[in-house]
Design a protein around this motif. Structure first.
Motif, mmCIF file in Angstrom:
data_model
loop_
_atom_site.group_PDB
_atom_site.id
_atom_site.type_symbol
_atom_site.label_atom_id
_atom_site.label_comp_id
_atom_site.label_asym_id
_atom_site.label_seq_id
_atom_site.Cartn_x
_atom_site.Cartn_y
_atom_site.Cartn_z
ATOM 1 N N SER B 41 54.077 32.353 -12.787
ATOM 2 C CA SER B 41 54.886 31.000 -12.709
ATOM 3 C C SER B 41 54.250 30.622 -14.063
ATOM 4 N N VAL B 42 54.099 29.322 -14.372
ATOM 5 C CA VAL B 42 54.017 28.612 -15.910
ATOM 6 C C VAL B 42 52.893 27.711 -15.163
ATOM 7 N N GLY B 43 51.192 28.426 -15.788
ATOM 8 C CA GLY B 43 50.499 26.855 -14.807
ATOM 9 C C GLY B 43 49.659 28.249 -13.970
ATOM 10 N N ARG B 44 50.210 29.101 -13.693
ATOM 11 C CA ARG B 44 49.201 29.950 -12.392
ATOM 12 C C ARG B 44 48.301 30.768 -13.393
ATOM 13 N N THR B 45 47.455 31.181 -12.785
ATOM 14 C CA THR B 45 46.301 31.785 -13.618
ATOM 15 C C THR B 45 45.399 32.720 -13.270
ATOM 16 N N GLN B 66 41.165 32.844 -17.684
ATOM 17 C CA GLN B 66 40.042 32.993 -18.363
ATOM 18 C C GLN B 66 39.579 34.423 -18.281
ATOM 19 N N PRO B 79 55.432 33.655 -18.064
ATOM 20 C CA PRO B 79 55.939 33.727 -16.982
ATOM 21 C C PRO B 79 56.928 34.698 -16.540
ATOM 22 N N TYR B 262 49.463 25.400 -6.285
ATOM 23 C CA TYR B 262 48.908 25.792 -7.351
ATOM 24 C C TYR B 262 47.335 25.497 -7.571
ATOM 25 N N GLY B 263 47.342 24.854 -6.541
ATOM 26 C CA GLY B 263 46.014 24.148 -6.466
ATOM 27 C C GLY B 263 45.395 24.128 -4.380
ATOM 28 N N SER B 397 60.717 21.266 -5.768
ATOM 29 C CA SER B 397 59.640 21.856 -5.308
ATOM 30 C C SER B 397 60.248 23.392 -4.282
#
Lengths: 82, 419
Positions: B41-45, B66, B79, B262-263, B397
């Motif tokens: 999803s958006v924001g995942r790495t 990255q 995504p 996400y973190g 959420s």
């Protein structure tokens, strides 16, 4: 990147062999002629049946969705470059 | 290689090339021919799938965004649209069933077709492979290509589709079998992972055929008693146990759900809400299939540390409330958390049909059962999480069910969701 829109739209199309093919949609008083339907997906959430059409218009890609229960069309997402 | 494997058994393995990325390119022509990396999803790495153009640049499934951008600066991150992929798989399944009656989805993008009873209708397996490819293009779109492997066993059919070029059909006959087993590297053999491959390499084995020249005691020392039996079968091109069909066993044995945040999460409220969310999904799936379980598991992972616990109960769990209380109050609270959480997982196993279980007589249990039934009825009509606990009121959420590439919940999906 797909940009979420999630706004109701008006859609015109034809039935071809019992399958609806969208031909154009109206969004913010502007008419978008659909050049190609590149993909369709049927999804279900509980008793709510949805059909998602991936379409192209003037070189842009859109995801429009038909709620088969409420019979409403929604422009879900637009592909934006960059 | 000849057109037809001269044997009574005939299996076709279909593997769609770079499934997630190919479907995204199919629906969006702007992305065709460009390197695409699919994120959850958006924001995942984490890149969970890559298009063939991205793979050509060295981008692999599982690599960090990255790193992928370093390898391929033009990479376009998109995504995932899991419901779209599942819809496509559903259509593929219907397509395959229009050809042969015996079809098994092996994963989201792979299927085995038993061609054995249909050889009079399709006398030429190679032509059948071509026909399947053409029909897949007509069904999902012109950009979608697949590899087709055809052989006397599921193992060899799958190996054949792995080694064949993109969009090709490979038929392995009995005459070709020895040569095929000798030349196929372990990375293309289903079930042989990197660890097992390393252990086989230590005794000089680099292909299945070489196993014929290794005595039992040496092989057992290298791989252990389970793998010696399986590898002997595989060295003859026969199906190992994990490729045998399991449909006859009836219901699922375990339902689990994991989620990577996400973190790193320190917030007790979020940890509680996430565990409740995952438990709700697990119990809903178990109840929808008419099952109940008595082995409850939970695990939490940080960046490097992890914690796990489980309970085997003398009774069966059928309600979200009792499973969550066990997980959160008895298991999680008995542990003093020492690290922030990145990955959450809960599971319910030792499943059994509810009809085979003696229902408790406690009025409190029956009250909860009425609540659960009402929630299930609302979910069936209006969608999952329509009725949810107050701690999950923020709909953004809510963690919703998602389909995975392995299609681990295919029994649940095939029996309950038919768009």
């Amino acid at each position: 990147m797909y940009q979420t829109i999630s706004e109701h739209i008006a859609v015109a199309g034809v039935y071809d062999k019992s399958f609806f093919v969208p031909k154009k949609f109206l969004w913010h008083r502007k008419s978008y002629l659909i050049e190609r339907v590149t993909f369709t997906a049927d999804t279900k959430d509980g008793g709510v049946f949805l059909r998602m059409y991936s379409v192209t218009s003037q070189g842009n890609a859109y995801r429009i969705q038909f709620n088969r229960t409420t019979e409403r069309w929604t422009l879900m997402e637009v592909w934006c470059e960059g | 290689m000849r057109d037809r494997p001269d044997t009574a058994e005939l299996w076709v393995h279909v593997d769609i090339n770079s499934y997630f990325a190919t479907l995204v390119q199919q629906e969006n022509p702007v992305l065709r021919g460009k390197p695409v990396g699919i994120l959850k999803s958006v924001g995942r790495t984490c890149v969970i799938a890559a298009s063939k153009e991205a793979k050509a640049c060295g981008v692999e499934t599982g690599c960090r965004l990255q790193e992928a951008k370093k390898l391929c600066p033009n990479l376009i991150a998109v995504p995932a649209a899991f419901e779209l992929y599942w819809s496509a798989t559903h259509r593929l399944h219907a397509l395959f069933q229009s050809f042969v009656p015996d079809v098994e989805l092996f994963s989201l993008d792979e299927a085995f077709l038993n061609l054995s009873p249909c050889t009079r209708i399709y006398p030429n397996p190679y032509e059948f492979g071509r026909l399947i490819q053409q029909k897949i293009r007509e069904t999902l779109g012109e950009w979608v290509t697949c590899n087709v492997g055809i052989a006397h066993s599921r193992l060899v059919a799958k190996m054949a589709s792995e080694v064949s070029g993109k969009g090709s059909v490979t038929v392995v006959t009995k005459d070709d079998l020895l040569s095929f087993l000798a030349h196929t590297p372990f990375k293309d053999v289903c079930g042989v992972g990197r660890g097992l491959e390393r252990r086989l390499n230590t005794i000089g084995v680099t292909s299945l055929l070489q196993l014929h020249f290794i005595p039992d005691d040496a092989l057992e020392r290298a791989v252990g008693p389970f793998w010696i039996r399986e590898l002997r079968k595989m060295s003859c091109g026969e199906d190992p146990a994990f490729l045998h069909r399991v449909e006859t066993e009836g219901h699922m044995k375990s339902v689990g759900r994991t989620m990577t945040g996400y973190g790193l999460c320190h917030d007790e409220t979020v940890i509680r809400r996430t565990l409740l969310n995952l438990t709700t999904e697990v119990v809903m799936k178990v109840r929808t299939m008419g099952l109940a379980g008595r082995y409850v598991g939970v695990f939490l992972e940080g960046r490097e540390q992890s914690w796990a616990d489980h309970r085997t109960l003398p009774y069966y769990i059928q309600h979200t409330k009792e499973m969550f209380q066990l997980i959160y109050q008895h298991m999680y609270h008995s542990w003093t958390r020492t690290f922030p959480i990145l990955r959450f997982g809960v599971s319910l196993s030792h499943l059994k049909p509810q009809s085979d279980i003696q229902q408790p007589l406690l009025p409190e249990w029956h009250k909860q059962e009425r609540i659960e039934r009402a929630i299930t009825t609302a979910a069936t009509k209006f969608g999952l999480f329509t009725v949810r606990p107050a701690t999950m009121l923020d709909s953004d959420s809510v963690i919703r069910p998602e389909v995975t590439g392995y299609l681990g919940d295919k029994k649940y999906r095939m029996t309950t969701s038919s768009p």
